[in-house]
Design an enzyme around this catalytic site. Structure first.
Site, PDB file in Angstrom:
ATOM      1  N   ARG A 156      -8.465  -0.451   3.801  1.00  0.00           N
ATOM      2  CA  ARG A 156      -7.680   0.813   3.337  1.00  0.00           C
ATOM      3  C   ARG A 156      -6.997   0.211   3.123  1.00  0.00           C
ATOM      4  NH1 ARG A 156      -6.778   4.703   7.323  1.00  0.00           N
ATOM      5  NH2 ARG A 156      -5.334   5.287   5.482  1.00  0.00           N
TER       6      ARG A 156
ATOM      7  N   CYS B 295      -7.157  13.518  13.015  1.00  0.00           N
ATOM      8  CA  CYS B 295      -6.148  12.150  11.963  1.00  0.00           C
ATOM      9  C   CYS B 295      -6.406  11.141  13.420  1.00  0.00           C
ATOM     10  CB  CYS B 295      -4.696  11.849  12.275  1.00  0.00           C
ATOM     11  SG  CYS B 295      -4.730  10.536  12.009  1.00  0.00           S
TER      12      CYS B 295
ATOM     13  N   ARG C 230      -0.411  14.073  13.566  1.00  0.00           N
ATOM     14  CA  ARG C 230      -0.144  13.652  12.055  1.00  0.00           C
ATOM     15  C   ARG C 230       0.128  15.532  11.498  1.00  0.00           C
ATOM     16  NH1 ARG C 230      -1.831   8.326   9.306  1.00  0.00           N
ATOM     17  NH2 ARG C 230      -0.283   8.768   8.318  1.00  0.00           N
TER      18      ARG C 230
ATOM     19  N   LYS D  21       1.094  -1.315   0.538  1.00  0.00           N
ATOM     20  CA  LYS D  21       0.097   0.117   0.018  1.00  0.00           C
ATOM     21  C   LYS D  21       1.083   1.016   0.102  1.00  0.00           C
ATOM     22  CE  LYS D  21      -1.608   2.010   3.792  1.00  0.00           C
ATOM     23  NZ  LYS D  21      -1.690   3.376   3.708  1.00  0.00           N
ATOM     24  N   ASN D  22       1.438   1.206   1.013  1.00  0.00           N
ATOM     25  CA  ASN D  22       2.726   2.595   1.468  1.00  0.00           C
ATOM     26  C   ASN D  22       3.890   2.941   0.214  1.00  0.00           C
ATOM     27  OD1 ASN D  22       1.350   3.206   3.310  1.00  0.00           O
ATOM     28  ND2 ASN D  22       3.142   2.727   5.076  1.00  0.00           N
TER      29      ASN D  22
ATOM     30  N   ASP E 177       3.677   0.508  12.355  1.00  0.00           N
ATOM     31  CA  ASP E 177       2.553  -0.053  11.337  1.00  0.00           C
ATOM     32  C   ASP E 177       2.018  -1.307  12.119  1.00  0.00           C
ATOM     33  OD1 ASP E 177       1.854   2.374  10.635  1.00  0.00           O
ATOM     34  OD2 ASP E 177       2.262   1.464   8.336  1.00  0.00           O
TER      35      ASP E 177
END
Ligand code: UD1
Length: 423
Positions: free
Chosen positions: A398, A117, A122, A22-23, A306
């Site tokens: 997501r 967030c 952030r 994803k990133n 994460d």
């Protein structure tokens, strides 16, 4: 809202194939804005954040078509609407990654400020400061970052804090700036390196990606790209933890083991037997209960934030006491409160969680609060007796492709429940 039902108590055993990261895919999709030539991405995961990015690019005027084998064609030649609106940015903070490319190619951009967030403040101040150092004029108007620059100019950009998307934004913008840009205290994450490799196939000149100093020689224009996204290290780590905490074993295919050294080292400390190959990882817990581990999150190559929620889930049922320190984001312990509802013994103090493993958790209804927290809750559900129902699982979509299908392949009893109307 969709929910996930997990019936815990099954030892995972089997094989799983990892999707594209994803990133990495998000910044690459945004990088297509740097050129008016066609671009093609392979190994694109089917994720909500990818759909959001496609919608964002399409709203700007880009033409996007799905190709074979998880591929996406992107043509940003027709782009004329240089704006990322609030309704998309608020659902996906990574939308800020259009700022650098739009500014560099078109000389202007309007990107909504992301606002609050779930996992902390952030801010995006370092993205803005870096672009100002490249010569942009930046104002905030009506909740939007409004950036302008006739021609960006290379500069020395020192990041006060290591920021992943901040480094990516400046790196992309610098590819079309006049002269040389040096980013110091740059993020070293594998996704930054993969983006740099992708940009190089567009003709960009970039050195040092993967170290803390990245040097970019700007060019007048860039070519299109045809690039395959690297495997997702966080998805990989999540399946490894799932197998470890259930006392099971897993063979993970299409995994980049070199990008997971800190995670693999911690899993070995839990007692897992781990073997790695060029594109696979095998973990075997041999039916044992894991030992608790201490974890402190840090920028790459440190332990990834994460993966913090997943290791907290592991510690809740481990032998002994483990201490988790979160140093990247404040307020990233919401999953702890949910895990307590399953009977976990967790004490929170500021950015530290002290977790003493219990023999067994007990199923309960839970609420997912953000993407990685959801993954932690699903893992906790795998070892909880009885039924755990996790609400607001849209967060998990997501960043995880077919998570329940992949866990089912490994022997988990997990399924998605149809949405219920709010009372
Ligand atoms: C990226 C990842 C996310 C991961 C995070 C940390 C993407 C799309 N997302 O998020 O999954 O959890 O890295 O590994 O790649 N900061 C500032 N000012 C800024 C920017 C950041 O103070 O302008 C601070 C943040 O508040 C945070 C720290 O820097 O404390 C790191 O954040 P950052 O690396 O920027 O996270 P993201 O790039 O948003």
């Amino acid at each position: 809202m969709a929910r996930i039902l997990v019936k815990g108590g099954h030892r995972l055993d089997g094989e799983v194939r990892i999707s594209g990261a994803k990133n990495a895919v998000l910044p690459m999709l945004m990088a297509s804005l740097l050129t008016d030539k066609p671009c093609f991405l392979h190994n694109v995961p089917h994720l909500k954040d990818v759909t959001t990015t496609i919608e964002l690019l399409a709203q700007m005027g880009a033409e996007i078509a799905l190709g074979d084998r998880l591929g996406i064609h992107i043509n940003t030649r027709p782009v004329s609407h240089l704006k990322a609106p609030y309704d998309l940015v608020k659902t996906m903070r990574a939308s800020i990654l259009v700022l650098g490319p739009l500014l560099a190619r078109f000389g202007e951009a309007r990107v909504s400020l992301p606002g609050g967030c779930a996992i902390g403040a952030r801010p995006v101040n370092l993205h803005i400061k870096g672009l100002e150092q490249l010569g942009a004029e930046v104002d905030v108007d009506n909740g939007y970052i409004v950036a302008r620059a006739r021609q960006l100019k290379g500069a020395r950009v020192v990041m006060d804090t290591v920021t992943v998307t901040g480094t990516e934004n400046i790196m992309m913008a610098a590819c079309l700036a006049r002269g040389t840009t040096v980013i110091e205290n740059a993020a070293q994450e594998p996704e930054v390196v993969d983006l740099a490799e992708c940009l190089k196939t567009m003709g960009a000149t970039i050195e040092g990606a993967g170290t803390n100093t990245v040097t970019i020689q700007g060019r007048d224009s860039l070519e299109g790209f045809d690039y395959s996204v690297l495997p997702d290290r966080i998805e990989t780590g999540t399946f490894l933890v799932a197998a470890a905490m259930t006392g099971g074993r897993v063979h993970v295919h299409r995994a980049a083991s070199h990008s997971l050294e800190a995670v693999i080292e911690k899993l070995r400390e839990t007692g897992a037997r781990i073997e790695t190959g060029p594109d696979w990882i095998r973990l075997d817990m041999e039916g044992r209960r894991p030992e608790a581990v201490n974890v402190t999150t840090a920028p790459y190559p440190g332990f990834p934030t994460d993966m913090q929620a997943q290791f907290m889930a592991l510690n809740t049922v481990a032998r002994g006491t483990g201490v988790i320190r979160e140093t990247i984001f404040e307020n990233r312990f919401q999953h702890a409160v949910e895990m307590q509802r399953l009977g976990a013994d967790i004490r929170l103090q500021g950015n530290t969680a002290v977790i003493t493993g219990v023999e067994a958790l007990k199923g309960a209804p839970l609420m997912a609060t953000d993407l990685r927290a959801s993954a932690g809750l699903v893992l906790a559900g795998l070892v909880a007796r009885g039924e755990t129902v996790i609400d607001r699982v849209y967060h998990i979509d997501r960043g995880y492709e077919n998570i329940e299908e992949k866990l089912r392949q490994l022997g988990a009893d997990i399924r998605r429940l149809p949405a219920v109307e709010a009372a």
